[in-house]
Design a protein around this motif. Structure first.
Motif, PDB file in Angstrom:
ATOM      1  N   MET A  16      36.144  42.617  36.028  1.00  0.00           N
ATOM      2  CA  MET A  16      34.922  42.824  36.795  1.00  0.00           C
ATOM      3  C   MET A  16      33.723  43.056  35.888  1.00  0.00           C
ATOM      4  SD  MET A  16      36.090  45.346  39.921  1.00  0.00           S
ATOM      5  CE  MET A  16      36.883  46.486  38.789  1.00  0.00           C
ATOM      6  N   LEU A  38      33.722  38.626  39.464  1.00  0.00           N
ATOM      7  CA  LEU A  38      35.174  38.776  39.341  1.00  0.00           C
ATOM      8  C   LEU A  38      35.761  37.545  38.658  1.00  0.00           C
ATOM      9  CD1 LEU A  38      35.721  40.006  42.983  1.00  0.00           C
ATOM     10  CD2 LEU A  38      35.898  41.440  40.953  1.00  0.00           C
ATOM     11  N   ALA A  72      39.911  45.121  43.819  1.00  0.00           N
ATOM     12  CA  ALA A  72      39.908  44.130  42.752  1.00  0.00           C
ATOM     13  C   ALA A  72      40.615  44.668  41.513  1.00  0.00           C
ATOM     14  CB  ALA A  72      38.471  43.736  42.411  1.00  0.00           C
TER      15      ALA A  72
END
Length: 831
Positions: free
Chosen positions: A81, A214, A74
């Motif tokens: 995040m 996210l 990610a």
């Protein structure tokens, strides 16, 4: 034609011909609209807050720590995040004799939370809300206002969580990803992720939910979600759930869908009864206008002109009645919001026009479906009706329109229920109930022929003869009154019996305290402590995930049923013991001998997962695999409130597996200090006060029952309308019969007594049918929904008999009090 229709409408209104039809339409539309407006606002609230329900664009939820590789990927893709860790725990406040504890939902968050939506704080209950972009600083804690009240705290006080003491600095006014305003039993406690380790609350066997939030561009989120989903399927990773803005919170939407269907079906019961009332009112309208139609035909009106005139008249009544019903329903939905105030958010958006349009469409559908056939009969009134009082049988087109009305009725059920199966079951159940009631009523009327000679009393003979002379009207009267009374009995007597049976299913000394997360080195000390207040049994608890059945790996396609998927997607609480618990009953197989690996499975979960004796179950317990065949099936007494397990494995097979311990015991309210001290000495323990939870659950159920009772008021009103329509429909015939009998020598007293006897027979039979139907529904609820013993109470039949007779007498007096005032000369003039 329009001007003539307006004049006819005003004339019929002044004559009282249309008022009953208008009221029936209003009740039907109001019952459905009140639910429609309520659900519409709830659904719009969910849609409005869709982006906040997750607190992110994509949410990864797992029962194990988030895979570091997912976090790294990610970050490579440029996504923002944040992380949260949520689990139940005990919060401790005060010292010494003033110590107090409370089960809370602990949430540790990292900087940046939430990624979407706003976290709102306040410094006092009902105080001004302030949007914050930070998380609790290290050493501090933010809490729900409810916890402030229950533990008698204030801003600045200390709160102990495990081995860590933190200072209360803020109150949580709104948490975006907590849900759509539905209440949560455990108050929230929010801390900085940096303080979580110091609490030492997360131990082996703890029920913890790890979440990775996210956010980023839509394309990047979609690509990452696809990459992650492929990896989860490839590695067959269990216990991980992905939620996006498109999916929202499926459990919340499912809850709302169930609530919508349930409330809609309650409203539909009113609409179904009102539909019968509309049909009967339209039929009475038709019968009273036969002579007028014949006169209009003699004056030159064609069939099409007669049909058009009455269609316009009914259309105007339909629009007015539906609009009035929508207004009443709009006011009624505020009552639902008031009574369900603790369950729903008080910050809901305004209602849209959709429920209003649906309400008007419902009214017109009912009118077209159930009033059109009688109007078409008016179309076929012959000219010679003015000199001949004969009535032709309904033509084929009229019969077809009755089928059209039935089709529209079923379509209305499907539309309102939102589910084909549910709608068809409801329509079928209602029609079967009508047929059963009608059959019993017809048999009752037929049996009166033998009872006519029981007494030589003239009034008795008049009453029995009148009931037999009008079998169709009598059956309609009995069925309509029985349906309304059945709803009343369900709300009063049967509801009380259900609650009494539910309470009796849980003994007074049933455990009200559950202690979980007892570590092996704490077991003996805690067992000794517990003996001061009870004699509890400590059971081992092993957390394992079902990964194979009969050596076949479980995949996403193994179980299509949603409940089965949820069961295998999370870890089971397994246990082990030598003897079967006292509250369990063996229904198949044999209890194990502890010579080899064996498993005993609860019958409910076996049915859900399609398991049977001999099947081999493989569990993953902290990386270790254990396989055991099913050698017995057990039935659990959930009402005992004791510790129960879905799967029990023999001790020899699990001797090397990691275990924690669980127990349950009954603690009097006066000994609450014992629990406070126990959690103070052992901060890792989680003590669940089931008694308090049951009180909260009962409070919620009371609110829902109150809301349903409000909707059933429409049902009762519809039942009264049908009864009145059934009585009023025979009023003209009764007036002629009474006048003729008086002209032939019957006295006013004899006819009056005959009417009272007739109403008592109709009401008594309807009351018995209503009591039988209500008791049958109560038994079905107890047997299939609540799983407790049901005792049929004779009080229900006694109440039904007397209330039925009373309602029939009152309704008969209101509808037919003027029958005996008709001069006998009327029958001679009309003859």
């Amino acid at each position: 034609m329009l001007r003539l229709s307006l004049r006819m409408t005003l004339r019929d209104w002044r004559a009282g011909e249309l008022r009953f039809l208008l009221v029936a339409l209003m009740i039907a539309v109001a019952s459905l609209s009140s639910v429609g407006f309520f659900v519409d606002r709830m659904r719009n609230g969910l849609n409005r807050d869709a982006h906040q329900l997750l607190g992110a664009d994509l949410l990864i939820s797992a029962d194990q720590a988030i895979n570091p590789a997912w976090r790294s990927e990610a970050q490579k893709r440029g996504l923002t995040m944040a992380e949260t860790v949520v689990f139940p725990s005990m919060a401790i406040a005060g010292e010494g004799d003033n110590v107090a504890t409370k089960l809370v939902s602990l949430k540790a968050v990292t900087p940046g939370y939430p990624l979407r939506g706003n976290l709102k704080l306040s410094q006092a209950q009902q105080g001004p809300e302030v949007i914050t972009k930070i998380v609790p600083p290290a050493g501090t804690v933010w809490i729900d206002p409810a916890l402030l009240i229950s533990l008698k705290l204030k801003i600045g006080d200390q709160l102990k969580l495990g081995d860590k003491t933190l200072s209360i600095t803020q109150l949580i006014a709104n948490e975006p990803d907590r849900g759509a305003g539905f209440m949560n039993f455990a108050p929230r406690v929010m801390v900085n992720m940096a303080d979580l380790t110091a609490t030492n609350l997360i131990q082996n066997g703890s029920r913890v939910t790890y979440r990775l939030l996210l956010a980023g561009p839509a394309a990047a989120i979609t690509q990452f979600q696809k990459w992650l989903q492929e990896g989860i399927e490839r590695n067959q990773t269990k216990g991980v759930r992905l939620e996006s803005l498109e999916s929202g919170r499926p459990e919340m939407r499912a809850t709302l869908d169930r609530a919508e269907q349930f409330l809609s079906l309650v409203g539909l019961l009113s609409a179904m009864l009102a539909a019968v009332a509309v049909a009967m009112a339209a039929r009475r309208f038709m019968l009273r206008h036969l002579d007028a139609c014949a006169m209009l035909r003699c004056l030159g009106q064609t069939q099409n002109q007669v049909t058009g005139m009455y269609l316009i008249e009914f259309l105007m009544i339909g629009i007015v009645g539906s609009a009035a019903g929508v207004i009443v329903g709009f006011a009624g939905h505020y009552v639902l919001l008031e009574w369900l105030g603790k369950l729903v958010s008080n910050d809901l958006p305004s209602a849209t026009w959709q429920p209003a349009l649906q309400g008007i469409a419902t009214g017109l559908l009912l009118l077209v479906g159930f009033a059109l056939p009688p109007i078409l009969q008016l179309r076929n009134v012959p000219h010679n009706r003015v000199i001949r009082r004969e009535q032709d049988a309904p033509q084929a087109l009229t019969l077809v329109t009755y089928l059209l009305g039935l089709g529209m009725f079923v379509g209305l059920l499907l539309w309102q229920a939102g589910d084909v199966k549910l709608g068809l079951l409801t329509a079928g159940g209602f029609l079967i109930g009508l047929l059963v009631f009608a059959l019993v009523s017809w048999l009752g009327v037929a049996s009166l022929k033998r009872l006519r000679g029981l007494s030589s009393n003239t009034a008795w003979r008049f009453a029995v003869t009148a009931l037999q002379r009008r079998p169709g009207a009598t059956v309609i009267q009995v069925v309509s009154l029985a349906l309304g009374l059945m709803a009343l009995l369900l709300l009063t007597v049967v509801r009380g019996d259900l609650i009494t049976a539910w309470k009796s299913a849980t003994p007074a000394d049933a455990p009200n305290q559950f202690v979980i997360n007892i570590q092996p080195d704490q077991k003996n000390d805690i067992a000794t402590r517990l003996k001061q207040v009870a004699q509890p049994v400590l059971y081992p608890m092993i957390r394992g995930r079902l990964i194979e059945v009969n050596n076949k790996a479980i995949t996403d396609s193994t179980y299509p049923d949603d409940r089965a998927k949820r069961l295998v997607d999370r870890e089971f609480n397994l246990s082990t013991m030598t003897d079967m618990p006292a509250s369990n009953t063996l229904i198949a197989g044999k209890w194990y001998q502890d010579t080899q690996s064996e498993a005993s499975v609860e019958e409910g979960i076996a049915k859900t997962l399609g398991l049977k004796l001999g099947d081999k179950l493989t569990f993953d317990v902290a990386g270790q695999k254990i396989t055991a065949p099913i050698t017995s099936l057990r039935k659990l007494d959930w009402g005992s409130m004791r510790v129960n397990f879905f799967v029990i494995i023999n001790p020899k097979a699990v001797v090397d597996l990691p275990q924690t311990w669980i127990t349950a015991f009954h603690l009097p309210e006066s000994d609450q200090r014992f629990v406070n001290q126990l959690t103070l000495d052992y901060p890792n323990l989680t003590v669940v006060d089931v008694g308090a939870m049951l009180k909260q659950v009962q409070s919620v159920l009371d609110q829902v029952i109150t809301a349903v009772e409000f909707l059933f008021l429409f049902t009762l009103a519809s039942g009264v309308l049908v009864l009145y329509a059934a009585l009023a429909g025979s009023q003209d015939l009764r007036m002629r019969e009474a006048a003729l009998l008086r002209a032939l020598g019957a006295t006013r007293k004899q006819l009056s007594q005959a009417q009272w006897i007739e109403f008592l027979l109709v009401g008594g039979l309807a009351g018995v049918l209503a009591a039988s139907g209500a008791s049958a529904i109560g038994w079905a609820l107890a047997h299939f929904s609540f799983n407790f013993e049901w005792q049929f109470s004779p009080v229900v039949w006694i109440v039904g008999l007397f209330v039925g007779a009373a309602c029939a007498l009152i309704g008969g007096w209101l509808g037919l009090r003027n029958v005996l005032n008709q001069p006998p000369l009327l029958s001679l003039r009309e003859g």
